[in-house]
Design a protein around this motif. Sequence first.
Motif, PDB file in Angstrom:
ATOM      1  N   SER A 161     -34.491 103.451 -23.436  1.00 17.96           N
ATOM      2  CA  SER A 161     -35.096 104.558 -22.696  1.00 17.96           C
ATOM      3  C   SER A 161     -34.032 105.347 -21.940  1.00 17.96           C
ATOM      4  O   SER A 161     -34.048 106.580 -21.937  1.00 17.96           O
ATOM      5  N   ASP A 162     -33.107 104.641 -21.305  1.00 17.87           N
ATOM      6  CA  ASP A 162     -32.009 105.304 -20.595  1.00 17.87           C
ATOM      7  C   ASP A 162     -31.183 106.179 -21.532  1.00 17.87           C
ATOM      8  O   ASP A 162     -30.700 107.237 -21.143  1.00 17.87           O
ATOM      9  N   MET A 163     -31.032 105.735 -22.768  1.00 20.45           N
ATOM     10  CA  MET A 163     -30.197 106.429 -23.741  1.00 20.45           C
ATOM     11  C   MET A 163     -31.002 107.403 -24.618  1.00 20.45           C
ATOM     12  O   MET A 163     -30.476 107.951 -25.571  1.00 20.45           O
ATOM     13  N   ASP A 164     -32.282 107.578 -24.316  1.00 21.99           N
ATOM     14  CA  ASP A 164     -33.171 108.445 -25.102  1.00 21.99           C
ATOM     15  C   ASP A 164     -33.237 108.028 -26.571  1.00 21.99           C
ATOM     16  O   ASP A 164     -33.180 108.857 -27.475  1.00 21.99           O
ATOM     17  N   GLU A 165     -33.354 106.726 -26.782  1.00 25.97           N
ATOM     18  CA  GLU A 165     -33.454 106.169 -28.126  1.00 25.97           C
ATOM     19  C   GLU A 165     -34.774 105.428 -28.276  1.00 25.97           C
ATOM     20  O   GLU A 165     -35.469 105.167 -27.304  1.00 25.97           O
TER      21      GLU A 165
END
Length: 104
Positions: free
Chosen positions: A45-49
């Motif tokens: 989620s932090d990495m937009d994955e």
Amino acid sequence: MAVTNQPGRYEPSDFQTGLCDFCDDCGTCCYGLCCYPCLGCSIASDMDEFCLCGLSMSIRSVYRTRYNIGGSLCKDFMAVMCCPFCATCQLKRDIDRRKEQGTF
């Protein structure tokens, strides 16, 4: 004047904590122990994955590339395969520290 660095690039660095520095962030360590898949989803989620990518070697490699952290695909593979919990916690600690520093 010659341009020697690309704009927006970070100087070569290393992860801000070691692979086994659990005591640097006991909360992340406990989170990973209680729900390892949830920690992976948090990283993704932090990495937009996609959520399932958070526990993979590839997310570690993408992160290293994005922040110009030294290493190699072989080292990423070894870290994730030999001690996946350590590698995942290290990545989450680094993300959290970069958020605090305003560089994430």
